[in-house]
Design an enzyme around this catalytic site. Structure first.
Site, short mmCIF file in Angstrom:
data_model
loop_
_atom_site.label_atom_id
_atom_site.label_comp_id
_atom_site.label_asym_id
_atom_site.label_seq_id
_atom_site.Cartn_x
_atom_site.Cartn_y
_atom_site.Cartn_z
N ASP A 1 -5.16 5.47 16.56
CA ASP A 1 -3.80 5.03 16.89
C ASP A 1 -3.31 3.93 15.96
O ASP A 1 -2.37 3.22 16.30
CB ASP A 1 -3.77 4.52 18.33
CG ASP A 1 -4.76 3.36 18.53
OD1 ASP A 1 -5.56 3.10 17.61
OD2 ASP A 1 -4.72 2.73 19.60
N GLU B 1 11.13 -6.36 0.47
CA GLU B 1 10.97 -7.74 0.04
C GLU B 1 9.47 -7.99 -0.08
O GLU B 1 8.67 -7.39 0.62
CB GLU B 1 11.56 -8.64 1.13
CG GLU B 1 11.82 -10.07 0.75
CD GLU B 1 12.29 -10.86 1.96
OE1 GLU B 1 12.21 -12.09 1.94
OE2 GLU B 1 12.73 -10.22 2.96
N GLU C 1 -0.72 1.27 -7.00
CA GLU C 1 0.05 0.48 -6.04
C GLU C 1 0.10 -0.98 -6.45
O GLU C 1 1.13 -1.63 -6.34
CB GLU C 1 -0.58 0.60 -4.64
CG GLU C 1 -0.41 1.96 -3.99
CD GLU C 1 1.02 2.24 -3.51
OE1 GLU C 1 1.81 1.28 -3.41
OE2 GLU C 1 1.34 3.42 -3.28
N GLY D 1 0.84 -1.20 0.00
CA GLY D 1 0.00 0.00 0.00
C GLY D 1 0.87 1.23 0.00
O GLY D 1 2.10 1.14 -0.04
#
Lengths: 225, 225
Positions: A82, A112, A58, A42
């Site tokens: 959060d 990776e 993406e 993302g």
DNA sequence: ATAATAGTGTCTCTTAGACAATATTTC
DNA sequence: GAAATATTGTCTAAGAGACACTATTAT
């Protein structure tokens, strides 16, 4: 009445089938937070980019797959205050289903990438709230196989009934009767379009090859029960 | 790799049933842009607020309904770059279903609020991309009536089979056979829980009253066909 | 021939949908 | 009693699931 600044990202649940398992694309994080952990691919949405465009970009960056061949749909938005320790980030997750298994390309901020069996990712913990997003994506895929032609998105452009059945069996982790399945999918209006040719790649009697039909819904639905 | 600032809002598709029609809550905009036009209720997400909390807060502000009585679920994210002329705004839309029809309360940035028949809103144009969001919300509600107990969210805590049937008829804009419908919903596992009492508020022979059962899915599904 | 997979036919059971019939209220 | 709605029962057709059987290839 203000409008506090947020960052907005897209995250991708990209699913494919290996020979034996349902797998999701995960990337190892190359920067903090969660440095070295596995995460869903993302990235940030650009200033003039639509959410769906960002997701497709993406996807192309991470997989190198041509956009036309991959089914992609919005999954949900996630915005717990959060969920990213750096700042307030709202992400819109997309679900993508890929037919085959190309070698993943490492993206710009990923060191990776690999296809990880969904089953094994239930133990391993992904970065951020990506465990939840992955679970939601897998559940969406499972549910949509019931009443949509989505299973064909896991198949190559031309496929046999047995290959389509294997999609259901692997995604649902169940066994389906080959004979009833055959009668059902060949009878479903607009699901399959015969190509006229056959293949023996599965062994035994040659199987007819089909393309995706034009149907947007699967009626009658395929039942899990 | 930057993270350009976005504003994030929640918008609400709040649906209810009047005596005769499926209606959505709309508010008249008291500030530009689209000053004086009708729009879906909504507002900015606060710096430390989860998306779902923001949606519930806005719902309470706009309707005055107690949060526990209203079904609410996330609908989708919308983030076209030009959807708000002032700045880049990504909105996460929520779908809420309300049982009765309380008098709408005007919110802080809304001069006026009303329940508008969904049918009539297809002609009238809402502000921003709210036509699309409303259409998506209505379609989600229609679809979920098929395979979930969502229809009970339109009913008061205690309701009759006929009242539940009227939900289906109004949302789907169709007629259902009262006898087959009765047999079907009373036979669906976990959908209805008898209260033991009856009512004659619909006229004729007294009807048994039911509460929502614990079922999360409706099986077998209700068919539109 | 044997093994393997593809595809068809048949049977039973459940459910959808049409609709008759009965039950219990109000006026 | 008449009208209205609730609830149950009955019939038919379609589809699900079990599974026998035939078809066509490779070895």
């Amino acid at each position: 009445m203000g409008h506090p600044p947020f960052a907005v990202t897209v995250d991708l649940v990209v699913l494919t089938l290996t020979g034996e398992e349902l797998c999701a694309l995960v990337v190892r994080r190359g920067i903090p937070p969660y440095l070295g952990d596995w995460a869903l691919p993302g990235g940030f949405v650009r200033p003039d980019e639509d959410l769906a465009d960002a997701a497709r970009r993406e996807l192309a960056e991470e997989t190198g797959l041509a956009p036309g061949t991959v089914h992609i749909e919005q999954l949900a938005g996630y915005g717990a205050p959060d969920r990213d320790p750096r700042m307030r980030v709202v992400t819109v997750a997309y679900l993508a289903l890929a037919p085959d298994l190309p070698v993943p390309q490492a993206g710009t901020d990923a060191a990776e990438a690999r296809w990880a069996p969904v089953r094994s990712l239930r133990a391993e913990r992904l970065a951020f709230d990506h465990d939840r997003i992955l679970a939601d994506g897998v559940e969406r895929a499972r549910a949509k196989l019931e009443y949509s032609p989505l299973a064909t998105a896991f198949c190559a452009p031309e496929f046999t009934v047995a290959e389509l059945r294997r999609v259901y069996e692997l995604v649902w982790d169940t066994r389906l009767d080959p004979r009833n399945f055959h009668r059902k999918v060949t009878g479903a209006e607009g699901l399959l379009e015969p190509t006229g040719s056959t293949t023996t790649r599965d062994g035994g009697r040659p199987a007819r090859l089909y393309r995706r039909g034009a149907a947007k819904v699967l009626y009658p639905p395929m039942l899990r029960s």
